[in-house]
Write a protein that holds these residues in place. Structure first.
Motif, PDB file in Angstrom:
ATOM      1  N   ASN A  22     -10.513  -2.680   6.130  1.00 42.75           N
ATOM      2  CA  ASN A  22      -8.933  -3.054   5.807  1.00 42.75           C
ATOM      3  C   ASN A  22      -8.885  -3.825   4.355  1.00 42.75           C
ATOM      4  OD1 ASN A  22      -7.240  -1.312   6.951  1.00 42.75           O
ATOM      5  ND2 ASN A  22      -7.480  -2.360   9.009  1.00 42.75           N
ATOM      6  N   THR A  23      -9.822  -3.787   3.510  1.00 44.24           N
ATOM      7  CA  THR A  23      -9.611  -4.640   2.312  1.00 44.24           C
ATOM      8  C   THR A  23      -9.733  -3.548   0.974  1.00 44.24           C
ATOM      9  OG1 THR A  23     -12.280  -4.566   1.997  1.00 44.24           O
ATOM     10  CG2 THR A  23     -11.129  -6.448   3.362  1.00 44.24           C
ATOM     11  N   GLN A  53      -2.363   2.177  11.041  1.00 45.38           N
ATOM     12  CA  GLN A  53      -2.938   0.894  11.777  1.00 45.38           C
ATOM     13  C   GLN A  53      -1.895   0.125  12.418  1.00 45.38           C
ATOM     14  OE1 GLN A  53      -6.406  -0.117  10.599  1.00 45.38           O
ATOM     15  NE2 GLN A  53      -6.120   2.107  10.427  1.00 45.38           N
ATOM     16  N   GLU A  54      -2.565  -0.568  13.471  1.00 45.28           N
ATOM     17  CA  GLU A  54      -1.758  -1.574  14.237  1.00 45.28           C
ATOM     18  C   GLU A  54      -2.290  -2.793  14.711  1.00 45.28           C
ATOM     19  OE1 GLU A  54       0.789   0.886  17.096  1.00 45.28           O
ATOM     20  OE2 GLU A  54       1.122  -1.202  18.156  1.00 45.28           O
ATOM     21  N   GLY A  55      -1.842  -3.818  14.291  1.00 45.41           N
ATOM     22  CA  GLY A  55      -2.382  -5.344  14.861  1.00 45.41           C
ATOM     23  C   GLY A  55      -3.424  -5.457  13.937  1.00 45.41           C
ATOM     24  N   ALA A  56      -3.646  -4.950  12.633  1.00 45.29           N
ATOM     25  CA  ALA A  56      -5.005  -4.978  11.980  1.00 45.29           C
ATOM     26  C   ALA A  56      -4.820  -6.193  10.967  1.00 45.29           C
ATOM     27  CB  ALA A  56      -5.331  -3.771  11.190  1.00 45.29           C
ATOM     28  N   ALA A  72       3.382  -0.327 -13.888  1.00 49.15           N
ATOM     29  CA  ALA A  72       4.241  -1.405 -13.176  1.00 49.15           C
ATOM     30  C   ALA A  72       4.998  -0.410 -12.035  1.00 49.15           C
ATOM     31  CB  ALA A  72       5.338  -2.149 -13.943  1.00 49.15           C
ATOM     32  N   LYS A  73       5.472   0.883 -12.435  1.00 49.17           N
ATOM     33  CA  LYS A  73       6.117   1.455 -11.273  1.00 49.17           C
ATOM     34  C   LYS A  73       5.109   1.575 -10.102  1.00 49.17           C
ATOM     35  CE  LYS A  73       9.199   4.884 -10.340  1.00 49.17           C
ATOM     36  NZ  LYS A  73      10.584   4.723 -10.392  1.00 49.17           N
ATOM     37  N   ILE A  74       4.010   2.196 -10.527  1.00 46.61           N
ATOM     38  CA  ILE A  74       2.911   2.215  -9.282  1.00 46.61           C
ATOM     39  C   ILE A  74       2.766   1.171  -8.415  1.00 46.61           C
ATOM     40  CG2 ILE A  74       0.436   2.789  -8.830  1.00 46.61           C
ATOM     41  CD1 ILE A  74       1.875   5.234  -9.892  1.00 46.61           C
ATOM     42  N   LEU A  75       2.481  -0.202  -9.230  1.00 43.32           N
ATOM     43  CA  LEU A  75       2.621  -1.355  -8.392  1.00 43.32           C
ATOM     44  C   LEU A  75       3.752  -1.473  -7.568  1.00 43.32           C
ATOM     45  CD1 LEU A  75       0.982  -3.714 -11.122  1.00 43.32           C
ATOM     46  CD2 LEU A  75       0.023  -2.330  -9.746  1.00 43.32           C
ATOM     47  N   MET A  76       4.884  -1.386  -7.781  1.00 44.04           N
ATOM     48  CA  MET A  76       6.022  -1.700  -7.226  1.00 44.04           C
ATOM     49  C   MET A  76       5.795  -0.884  -5.803  1.00 44.04           C
ATOM     50  SD  MET A  76       8.692  -3.312  -7.037  1.00 44.04           S
ATOM     51  CE  MET A  76       9.795  -3.664  -8.444  1.00 44.04           C
ATOM     52  N   GLY A  77       5.360   0.653  -5.908  1.00 40.75           N
ATOM     53  CA  GLY A  77       5.217   1.454  -4.978  1.00 40.75           C
ATOM     54  C   GLY A  77       4.249   0.779  -4.075  1.00 40.75           C
ATOM     55  N   LEU A  78       3.159   0.349  -4.301  1.00 41.67           N
ATOM     56  CA  LEU A  78       2.085  -0.148  -3.656  1.00 41.67           C
ATOM     57  C   LEU A  78       2.525  -1.331  -2.746  1.00 41.67           C
ATOM     58  CD1 LEU A  78      -0.991  -0.382  -6.095  1.00 41.67           C
ATOM     59  CD2 LEU A  78      -1.041   0.804  -3.733  1.00 41.67           C
ATOM     60  N   PHE A  79       3.182  -2.182  -3.332  1.00 41.53           N
ATOM     61  CA  PHE A  79       3.954  -3.301  -2.743  1.00 41.53           C
ATOM     62  C   PHE A  79       4.976  -3.015  -1.615  1.00 41.53           C
ATOM     63  CE2 PHE A  79       3.324  -7.747  -4.520  1.00 41.53           C
ATOM     64  CZ  PHE A  79       2.216  -7.435  -5.382  1.00 41.53           C
ATOM     65  N   ASP A  80       5.344  -1.934  -1.999  1.00 44.12           N
ATOM     66  CA  ASP A  80       6.326  -1.332  -0.947  1.00 44.12           C
ATOM     67  C   ASP A  80       5.469  -0.858   0.461  1.00 44.12           C
ATOM     68  OD1 ASP A  80       9.064  -0.973  -0.953  1.00 44.12           O
ATOM     69  OD2 ASP A  80       8.966   1.097  -0.758  1.00 44.12           O
ATOM     70  N   ILE A  81       4.535  -0.176   0.261  1.00 41.68           N
ATOM     71  CA  ILE A  81       3.678   0.515   1.148  1.00 41.68           C
ATOM     72  C   ILE A  81       2.988  -0.576   1.866  1.00 41.68           C
ATOM     73  CG2 ILE A  81       1.420   1.719   1.599  1.00 41.68           C
ATOM     74  CD1 ILE A  81       1.896   3.329  -1.071  1.00 41.68           C
ATOM     75  N   LEU A  82       2.713  -1.790   1.309  1.00 44.27           N
ATOM     76  CA  LEU A  82       1.981  -2.917   1.945  1.00 44.27           C
ATOM     77  C   LEU A  82       2.863  -3.626   2.804  1.00 44.27           C
ATOM     78  CD1 LEU A  82      -0.306  -4.038  -1.149  1.00 44.27           C
ATOM     79  CD2 LEU A  82      -1.025  -3.298   1.236  1.00 44.27           C
ATOM     80  N   ASP A  83       4.218  -3.722   2.350  1.00 46.38           N
ATOM     81  CA  ASP A  83       5.039  -4.402   3.225  1.00 46.38           C
ATOM     82  C   ASP A  83       5.688  -3.708   4.225  1.00 46.38           C
ATOM     83  OD1 ASP A  83       6.525  -6.924   3.200  1.00 46.38           O
ATOM     84  OD2 ASP A  83       8.351  -6.000   2.700  1.00 46.38           O
ATOM     85  N   THR A  84       5.812  -2.338   4.301  1.00 47.19           N
ATOM     86  CA  THR A  84       5.919  -1.653   5.351  1.00 47.19           C
ATOM     87  C   THR A  84       5.004  -1.834   6.274  1.00 47.19           C
ATOM     88  OG1 THR A  84       7.048  -0.019   3.909  1.00 47.19           O
ATOM     89  CG2 THR A  84       6.572   0.525   6.225  1.00 47.19           C
ATOM     90  N   ALA A  85       3.618  -1.699   5.991  1.00 42.05           N
ATOM     91  CA  ALA A  85       2.347  -1.740   6.890  1.00 42.05           C
ATOM     92  C   ALA A  85       2.471  -3.102   7.478  1.00 42.05           C
ATOM     93  CB  ALA A  85       1.070  -1.661   6.099  1.00 42.05           C
ATOM     94  N   ALA A  86       3.124  -4.288   6.977  1.00 44.15           N
ATOM     95  CA  ALA A  86       3.046  -5.582   7.500  1.00 44.15           C
ATOM     96  C   ALA A  86       4.048  -5.888   8.487  1.00 44.15           C
ATOM     97  CB  ALA A  86       3.250  -6.677   6.375  1.00 44.15           C
ATOM     98  N   GLU A  87       4.755  -4.773   8.997  1.00 43.67           N
ATOM     99  CA  GLU A  87       5.711  -4.708  10.093  1.00 43.67           C
ATOM    100  C   GLU A  87       4.713  -4.648  11.418  1.00 43.67           C
ATOM    101  OE1 GLU A  87       8.611  -1.564   9.683  1.00 43.67           O
ATOM    102  OE2 GLU A  87       9.277  -2.175   7.691  1.00 43.67           O
ATOM    103  N   ASP A  88       3.652  -4.022  11.091  1.00 43.37           N
ATOM    104  CA  ASP A  88       2.969  -3.870  12.296  1.00 43.37           C
ATOM    105  C   ASP A  88       1.529  -4.421  12.275  1.00 43.37           C
ATOM    106  OD1 ASP A  88       4.930  -1.998  13.686  1.00 43.37           O
ATOM    107  OD2 ASP A  88       4.197  -0.690  12.369  1.00 43.37           O
ATOM    108  N   ASN A  89       1.155  -5.030  11.139  1.00 42.40           N
ATOM    109  CA  ASN A  89      -0.037  -5.585  10.883  1.00 42.40           C
ATOM    110  C   ASN A  89      -0.066  -6.824  10.265  1.00 42.40           C
ATOM    111  OD1 ASN A  89      -1.792  -3.028  11.631  1.00 42.40           O
ATOM    112  ND2 ASN A  89      -0.282  -2.590  10.375  1.00 42.40           N
ATOM    113  N   GLN A  90      -1.007  -7.739  10.047  1.00 44.60           N
ATOM    114  CA  GLN A  90      -0.968  -8.991   9.333  1.00 44.60           C
ATOM    115  C   GLN A  90      -1.633  -8.469   7.864  1.00 44.60           C
ATOM    116  OE1 GLN A  90      -0.492 -12.089  10.092  1.00 44.60           O
ATOM    117  NE2 GLN A  90       0.258 -11.570  12.205  1.00 44.60           N
ATOM    118  N   VAL A  91      -0.464  -8.656   7.079  1.00 45.52           N
ATOM    119  CA  VAL A  91      -0.952  -8.022   5.659  1.00 45.52           C
ATOM    120  C   VAL A  91      -0.968  -9.400   4.681  1.00 45.52           C
ATOM    121  CG1 VAL A  91      -0.365  -6.580   3.946  1.00 45.52           C
ATOM    122  CG2 VAL A  91      -0.053  -5.763   5.998  1.00 45.52           C
TER     123      VAL A  91
END
Lengths: 126, 186
Positions: A22-23, A53-56, A72-91
Motif C-alpha cells: 500500500n505504498t 481496502q479497509e483499515g489499511a 494537474a487535472k490527473i493529480l486532482m483526480g488522484l487526490f480525490d481517489i485518495l481522499d475517498t479511500a481515506a474514509e475507510d483507511n489511514q491515508v
C-alpha cells in the motif's frame, strides 16, 4: 494485484505502485505526449485496489519536479481517489518539493487543502 | 546574398530580444527537443531558478496549445474520425526585453472561434491571483470544456505563471481564418 513500476522518461514520472505494501509514488517530470495513455490504466488500477481496502495504512508520495496543466487535472483526480479511500483507511499523502520552488509549494497546498479525510504533509527538501 | 538575407532575419529577431525562434510544424518531438535545449540555456545563463521554471512552464503550455489547436495543419482534414498523426503550424519565440523574459506563440485560428477566445482570455486577464487560483481549481475539478483536448486549463496556467501578465490579439487573414498571438511575460 500486480505491482506497477514504470521508469521515468524525460517527460513522464516514475510510477511506483506497490499494492501489497500500500505504498505509491509518482516522481519526476510530467508533461507527457499522451496524458490518458500514461495515466489512464494506472489510475484505474489504483482506484480498484483502494476500493477494496479497509483499515489499511496507505501512503502516497508525490515528488514532482514539473507538471503541465493536463497533468494537474490527473493529480486532482488522484487526490480525490485518495481522499475517498481515506474514509475507510489511514491515508497519508506526502507532497515533496524543492524548498526554493514556491510554485510547487503553492500547488501542493492547493491540492492538499481539499483533502477532508487523508493526512497531508508538505515535505520540503534542499 | 544568402548570408545577408539570413543575417538580416537574425538581426530582426535580435532587435525584439528573441533568443529562441521556431516557425514551422509543431510536434511533441519539437516540444521535447526545444524544451531540453531551453532548459540547458537557462541553466547555463544561471537564470534565477524560479524564473527558469516559469519560462519552461509557459513554453510547454503555449507550444501544446499550438500542437492541439492551430487551424493550420497537415493533413488538412476536419474528419472527426481521423486519428492518425497530424502536425500543426505555429510560431514560437522566447526571449528577453529589458528585465522581462517572454514566451510568445502564434497560429491560425478559425474565425468563428475568435470571439470565444477573446472573451475567455480577457476574463482571465482581469482576474487577480486568488481568482485565478479559484478558476484553476474549478476547471481541474469540472468536466473538460467542449472542444478541449487537454484539461482546458492551459490559459489559466499561463496567467498564473506569467508574473508580468500577458498580451494577446488577433488579425484577420481571410474569410476563414484569423491569426492569434499571445505573449506572456516573466
Amino acid at each position: 494485484m500486480d505491482n506497477i513500476k514504470i521508469e521515468a522518461t524525460e517527460r513522464s514520472p516514475k510510477i511506483d505502485f506497490n499494492f501489497a505494501a500500500n505504498t505509491f509514488s509518482l516522481s519526476g517530470e510530467s508533461y507527457p505526449e499522451d496524458i490518458s495513455e500514461l495515466y489512464g490504466p494506472v489510475m484505474q488500477a489504483l482506484k480498484e485496489h483502494l476500493g477494496s481496502q479497509e483499515g489499511a495504512n496507505i501512503t502516497f508520495d508525490f515528488e514532482l519536479i514539473y507538471f503541465n496543466s493536463s497533468s494537474a487535472k490527473i493529480l486532482m483526480g488522484l487526490f480525490d481517489i485518495l481522499d475517498t479511500a481515506a474514509e475507510d483507511n489511514q491515508v497519508v499523502v506526502n507532497w515533496h518539493f524543492e524548498s526554493d520552488d514556491d510554485n510547487m509549494e503553492e500547488l501542493g497546498e492547493e491540492f492538499g487543502e481539499d483533502l477532508e479525510n487523508a493526512t497531508f504533509n508538505m515535505v520540503p527538501k534542499d | 546574398m544568402i548570408a545577408k538575407e539570413m543575417y538580416s532575419f537574425r538581426e530582426a529577431l535580435a532587435k525584439q530580444g528573441v533568443i529562441f525562434c521556431y516557425s514551422g510544424y509543431m510536434t511533441e518531438e519539437v516540444l521535447a527537443g526545444i524544451g531540453k535545449t531551453l532548459r540547458s540555456k537557462l541553466d547555463m545563463e544561471k537564470t534565477d531558478r524560479k524564473v527558469a521554471r516559469g519560462i519552461f512552464s509557459l513554453f510547454v503550455e503555449q507550444v501544446q496549445n499550438v500542437i492541439r489547436y492551430s487551424a493550420e495543419k497537415e493533413p488538412d482534414t476536419d474528419d472527426p474520425d481521423y486519428d492518425g498523426k497530424e502536425m500543426r503550424y505555429g510560431l514560437l519565440t522566447v526571449g528577453q526585453n529589458d528585465d522581462r523574459h517572454f514566451v510568445a506563440c502564434a497560429n491560425l485560428v478559425p474565425k468563428w472561434d475568435v470571439d470565444r477566445l477573446r472573451e475567455n482570455l480577457t476574463k482571465i486577464q482581469n482576474l487577480d491571483k486568488e481568482e485565478l487560483k479559484a478558476l484553476y481549481k474549478q476547471i481541474l475539478k469540472g468536466d473538460v470544456p467542449v472542444g478541449s483536448k487537454g484539461a482546458g486549463v492551459g490559459f489559466v496556467d499561463i496567467a498564473r505563471r506569467a508574473t508580468h501578465g500577458f498580451d494577446f490579439d488577433f488579425i484577420e487573414i481571410d474569410a476563414e481564418y484569423s491569426y492569434f498571438a499571445l505573449k506572456a511575460y516573466i
